[in-house]
Design a protein around this motif. Sequence first.
Motif, PDB file in Angstrom:
ATOM      1  N   ILE A  67       0.609  -1.852  -0.540  1.00 25.24           N
ATOM      2  CA  ILE A  67      -0.434   0.086   0.010  1.00 25.24           C
ATOM      3  C   ILE A  67       0.427   1.230  -0.007  1.00 25.24           C
ATOM      4  CG2 ILE A  67      -1.955   1.630   1.464  1.00 25.24           C
ATOM      5  CD1 ILE A  67      -2.837  -1.064   0.738  1.00 25.24           C
ATOM      6  N   PHE A  69       0.667   5.655  -0.096  1.00 24.93           N
ATOM      7  CA  PHE A  69      -0.637   6.954  -1.290  1.00 24.93           C
ATOM      8  C   PHE A  69      -0.252   7.751  -2.514  1.00 24.93           C
ATOM      9  CE2 PHE A  69       0.396   7.827   3.396  1.00 24.93           C
ATOM     10  CZ  PHE A  69      -1.373   7.607   4.061  1.00 24.93           C
ATOM     11  N   MET A  72      -2.339   5.071  -4.434  1.00 29.23           N
ATOM     12  CA  MET A  72      -3.962   5.597  -4.152  1.00 29.23           C
ATOM     13  C   MET A  72      -4.717   6.964  -4.856  1.00 29.23           C
ATOM     14  SD  MET A  72      -5.018   3.694   0.373  1.00 29.23           S
ATOM     15  CE  MET A  72      -3.057   4.916   0.849  1.00 29.23           C
ATOM     16  N   GLY A 101      -6.378  -2.441  -2.463  1.00 35.23           N
ATOM     17  CA  GLY A 101      -5.776  -3.643  -1.393  1.00 35.23           C
ATOM     18  C   GLY A 101      -5.433  -5.122  -1.683  1.00 35.23           C
ATOM     19  N   ARG A 175       7.002  -2.707   0.003  1.00 33.99           N
ATOM     20  CA  ARG A 175       7.032  -2.423   1.397  1.00 33.99           C
ATOM     21  C   ARG A 175       6.472  -4.221   2.144  1.00 33.99           C
ATOM     22  NH1 ARG A 175       4.327   1.388  -1.489  1.00 33.99           N
ATOM     23  NH2 ARG A 175       5.527   2.933  -2.049  1.00 33.99           N
ATOM     24  N   ALA A 183      -1.717  -6.991   5.265  1.00 34.76           N
ATOM     25  CA  ALA A 183      -1.698  -5.764   5.063  1.00 34.76           C
ATOM     26  C   ALA A 183      -3.146  -5.428   5.210  1.00 34.76           C
ATOM     27  CB  ALA A 183      -2.089  -6.398   3.197  1.00 34.76           C
TER      28      ALA A 183
END
Lengths: 183, 286
Positions: A67, A69, A72, A101, A175, A183
């Motif tokens: 994930i 930013f 997204m 996601g 990540r 997650a």
Amino acid sequence: MNWLSSIADSMALRWEAARPRSRLLIGILIVALIGMVGLTPKSLFGVPLAWPYVGLIAAVGWGRSGIGFGPMVVLVMFGFAQDASQAPWGSHGLANLLTYGLSAMVHQMFDTERTPFLSFILPVVTLFSGITLVWFVASISSGHFVRVTPMLTAYFATLVVHMLISPLFDLGIRRSVPSGGGA
Amino acid sequence: MPRIGGKGYRQRPLRRYGFFVAVAGLLALLLLQTSPRLSQGVEPVRTAASDQLFHVTRPSLIDRISGASAKERRILELEARVRELAQYKALALTMAERLEVYEDILNMQGEPGGAEVTARIMAETNGPFAEALLANAGATNGVQEGYFAENDRGLVGRVVQVGQRSSRILKITDFNSRVPVMGEASGLRAIMYGGRDGLGRLTDLPEQGDFLPNERILTSGEGGLFPRGVVVGHVRDAEGKEIRVDLEMLNGQLSYVRLKPIMSIPVPEAFPVETEVAELTDEDGS
């Protein structure tokens, strides 16, 4: 054809050296280009062509890195652009985001036991869930179950295009989650 | 592997919260649109966005590459022209009917109809001597010397020689051809002959008045060589004292022409006219 292979090698090296932000930018450009063409009427010898949900491809690809930013925000923006046609605002963004996601989750879950079979099946599943989400939201918003066939053709088109361009949506970072985390 | 408590570990929950907030926000947006009032409120945004997106992306890339967009644009143009011309056609038919009524009222001598022949052009001579066409219709088909030839766009020429099965047409582009013409709007008269550049030249221009730019040139019917009102071309420009005319017939096909008779005006009787009544009066008086 040496010059051709040297160009390919050079591009591969540059891609390897590219930073995540540059890779994200390239992915954005690809999605924008394919999406723009997809907004126009498409037919080949009178047969209407199915167009891939390239936003979902980006979501699956970027989700492999976990994930973040940036992806997204971009996926939500792409969703709004897709909604401009006739969908309720936020529907495609929601599908993109949930697929993102889901992709992040399943790649983190199976990251340590990656096999060719999993590499093949994970995008198939995540893309299918993304398309199903789009179908579901469309059915809810229109008050009836929308036709499945166009969604399926779009799904297969998305799969094919995903196989071709998925490396371009690899941000080159992982990540990873500390042990015990999900997650 | 990032260390526990490092930057990656601190940012991970924040990203995760961000993700859930974004999902919740989008869900809320979707739910808000179930309200008709709110839905109507965001419609202008959709319209504006659609306009921008579709303006950028039309025509499609595939259409641009295949040339379909150009063809589509051309089809739309032609359809618009057909619609426009259909209006003119309806108007022309109405006017023709009215003209017929007026001519009946006035007892006017109209242009005579006659045996028209459509002929195929077998040969064309564009040599230094004469610009002429050879058509495959002759005396056996009813063609006579003096017939004029038209194609789908306008006047082509005049039959100057008739054989049994063929006829020779002197084109109006020939230097020796002389066509009495007039301006459709100005009504000015002139004589047109063919120039070396494929254009018509107007000579014997009136002393007063000028032909209008781009004015249509029609046959005037004077001299009886051609009927009145056949389209010849339109004024192109003035070159010195000459006015050049773009010939309409060159815009059409020259494979087939329509050969039409001209109006033959009978020679007037000698004056005074000796009639039977006069003769009878003379007889009674005698």
